[in-house]
Design a protein around this motif. Structure first.
Motif, short mmCIF file in Angstrom:
data_model
loop_
_atom_site.label_atom_id
_atom_site.label_comp_id
_atom_site.label_asym_id
_atom_site.label_seq_id
_atom_site.Cartn_x
_atom_site.Cartn_y
_atom_site.Cartn_z
N TRP A 145 0.84 -1.21 0.00
CA TRP A 145 0.00 0.00 0.00
C TRP A 145 0.87 1.25 0.00
N TYR A 146 0.44 2.22 -0.83
CA TYR A 146 1.10 3.51 -0.90
C TYR A 146 0.08 4.61 -0.60
N GLN A 147 0.61 5.75 -0.16
CA GLN A 147 -0.21 6.93 0.14
C GLN A 147 0.31 8.08 -0.71
N ILE A 195 3.51 2.78 2.55
CA ILE A 195 2.92 2.71 3.88
C ILE A 195 3.24 1.38 4.53
N LEU A 202 -6.54 -2.38 4.53
CA LEU A 202 -5.66 -1.41 5.16
C LEU A 202 -6.45 -0.69 6.24
N LEU A 241 -6.40 2.35 9.02
CA LEU A 241 -5.76 3.57 9.52
C LEU A 241 -6.44 3.94 10.84
N ASP A 269 -4.41 12.87 7.16
CA ASP A 269 -4.49 11.55 6.51
C ASP A 269 -5.31 11.61 5.22
N TYR A 318 -4.97 6.47 -1.56
CA TYR A 318 -4.31 5.25 -1.10
C TYR A 318 -4.38 4.20 -2.20
N TYR A 319 -3.22 3.64 -2.53
CA TYR A 319 -3.12 2.66 -3.61
C TYR A 319 -2.80 1.28 -3.05
N CYS A 320 -3.50 0.30 -3.58
CA CYS A 320 -3.25 -1.10 -3.24
C CYS A 320 -2.61 -1.77 -4.46
N GLY A 353 -6.70 4.19 -7.26
CA GLY A 353 -6.60 4.33 -5.82
C GLY A 353 -7.90 4.70 -5.15
#
Lengths: 113, 109
Positions: free
Chosen positions: B35-37, B47, B73, B75, B82, B86-88, B102
């Motif tokens: 996962w990326y933000q 992340i 994910l 949070l 925040d 958000y990418y999976c 995303g």
């Protein structure tokens, strides 16, 4: 801690002009990547490199060329810019050993008129 | 390279927990889930990453069921900062990962 640095941050070109985007990383990473990001489409991989002197095509390579003459640098070239290449371009790097995460630069915003 | 599906957007309020579920039905044996933000005008930032069960770090938790066909994910106690995309991603090697559109998470006061 510079990480991944992209040059320039902004650029406006006219159709048919050429330019080179520079990506530099100081983490001694083997792999480097170029992506483009368009509204609502996420990031799409243009080209990537798994080591100095090697390059490979990604998902959307047409209209772009790349070079990796030095391990720390990855150049993205547009030989004849087209309006469809208006986008935000991101460079990234990763160690290349296993499933290591990518480290991204802050992007280059490119407009083709 | 496994195709992933995640919600386009999610809204939340400060202090709440946000859970984003990502579907990756054709995930391969060697694929990891990452996962990326991404904040506006910035590149994506890593992340968390996992292969199975649960992974937790100072930012988030990642839950992966036994069949690995989805992941969530989490949070905890989100704040306004925040708010991001958000990418999976699911894949074996970094350089063949594909970022979809995303999930845009908006946190309100």
């Amino acid at each position: 801690n510079a990480g991944v640095t992209q040059t320039p941050k902004f650029r406006v070109l006219k159709t048919g002009q050429s330019m080179t985007l520079l990506c530099a990383q100081d983490m001694n990473h083997e792999y480097m990547y170029w992506y483009r990001q368009d509204p609502g489409m996420g990031l799409r991989l243009i080209h990537y490199s798994v080591g100095e002197g090697t390059t490979a095509k990604g998902e959307v390579p047409d209209g772009y060329n790349v070079s990796r003459l030095k391990k720390q640098n990855f150049l993205l070239g547009l030989e004849s810019a087209a309006p469809s290449q208006t986008s935000v371009y991101f460079c990234a790097s990763s160690p290349g050993s296993g499933n290591q995460p990518q480290h991204f630069g802050d992007g280059t915003r490119l407009s083709i008129l | 390279l496994a195709k992933t599906t995640q919600p386009i957007s999610m809204d939340s309020y400060e202090g709440q927990e946000v859970n984003i579920t990502c579907s990756h039905n054709n995930i391969a044996t060697n694929d990891y889930i990452t996962w990326y933000q991404q904040f506006p005008s910035q590149g994506p930032r890593f992340i968390i990453q996992g292969y199975k069960t649960k992974v937790t770090n100072e930012v988030a938790s990642l839950f992966i069921p036994a069949d690995r066909k989805s992941s969530t994910l989490s949070l905890p106690r989100v704040s306004l900062s925040d708010t991001a995309v958000y990418y999976c991603l699911a894949g074996e090697r970094d350089y063949k990962l594909s970022f979809g559109a995303g999930t845009t998470v908006t946190v309100r006061a």
